[in-house]
Design a protein around this motif. Structure first.
Motif, PDB file in Angstrom:
ATOM      1  N   VAL A 181     -63.722  -2.135  51.181  1.00 18.50           N
ATOM      2  CA  VAL A 181     -62.261  -2.132  51.326  1.00 18.50           C
ATOM      3  C   VAL A 181     -61.709  -3.553  51.176  1.00 18.50           C
ATOM      4  N   ASP A 235     -54.105  -0.346  54.919  1.00 19.50           N
ATOM      5  CA  ASP A 235     -54.130   0.673  55.974  1.00 19.50           C
ATOM      6  C   ASP A 235     -55.553   1.182  56.210  1.00 19.50           C
ATOM      7  N   GLN A 236     -56.290   1.374  55.127  1.00 20.35           N
ATOM      8  CA  GLN A 236     -57.669   1.834  55.257  1.00 20.35           C
ATOM      9  C   GLN A 236     -58.515   0.777  55.978  1.00 20.35           C
ATOM     10  N   HIS A 237     -58.293  -0.489  55.645  1.00 19.17           N
ATOM     11  CA  HIS A 237     -59.014  -1.575  56.313  1.00 19.17           C
ATOM     12  C   HIS A 237     -58.757  -1.532  57.818  1.00 19.17           C
ATOM     13  N   GLU A 282     -52.178   0.905  50.711  1.00 20.41           N
ATOM     14  CA  GLU A 282     -53.131   1.943  51.124  1.00 20.41           C
ATOM     15  C   GLU A 282     -54.464   1.314  51.531  1.00 20.41           C
ATOM     16  N   HIS A 283     -54.913   0.319  50.746  1.00 17.71           N
ATOM     17  CA  HIS A 283     -56.165  -0.368  51.072  1.00 17.71           C
ATOM     18  C   HIS A 283     -56.050  -1.110  52.409  1.00 17.71           C
ATOM     19  N   ARG A 340     -57.992   1.042  59.646  1.00 17.24           N
ATOM     20  CA  ARG A 340     -58.687   2.193  60.245  1.00 17.24           C
ATOM     21  C   ARG A 340     -60.184   1.921  60.387  1.00 17.24           C
TER      22      ARG A 340
END
Length: 99
Positions: A27, A59-61, A56-57, A63
């Motif tokens: 990520v 936000d993924q990081h 989006e990346h 999480r």
């Protein structure tokens, strides 16, 4: 039989740690590469799409990072603890590669 389940249970936890550590690195790389791509494009539609993907990346990081913190896989505030975790993860990867 109980010993087998104990071994398999601990192996699963360690494997989860290896997988999620790899995911975090992936990520982070995606964030860097997407930011570079934004700077390289002259196409406004593509730039807009890449900006959306960058968020989006990010936000993924967040999480993945939160998951790692909750499970004791990542200690950004404690270098000694983090080095211990990294060494354990490296040992696990080396052990998995031997099998």
């Amino acid at each position: 039989m109980d010993k087998l389940f104990e071994i398999l249970g601990s192996a699963r936890e360690i494997t989860d740690q290896v997988i999620v550590t790899d995911l975090l690195v992936t990520v982070k790389t995606a964030i860097i590469n997407t930011a570079k791509a934004i700077n390289e494009t002259g196409n406004e539609q593509l730039r807009t799409d890449l900006k959306r993907k960058l968020h989006e990346h990010i936000d993924q990081h967040e999480r993945v990072f939160s998951y790692m913190m909750e499970h004791g896989y990542y200690y950004p505030q404690g270098p000694t603890q983090q080095l211990r975790v990294l060494n354990e993860t490296a040992e696990t990867v080396l052990t998995l590669n031997r099998d």
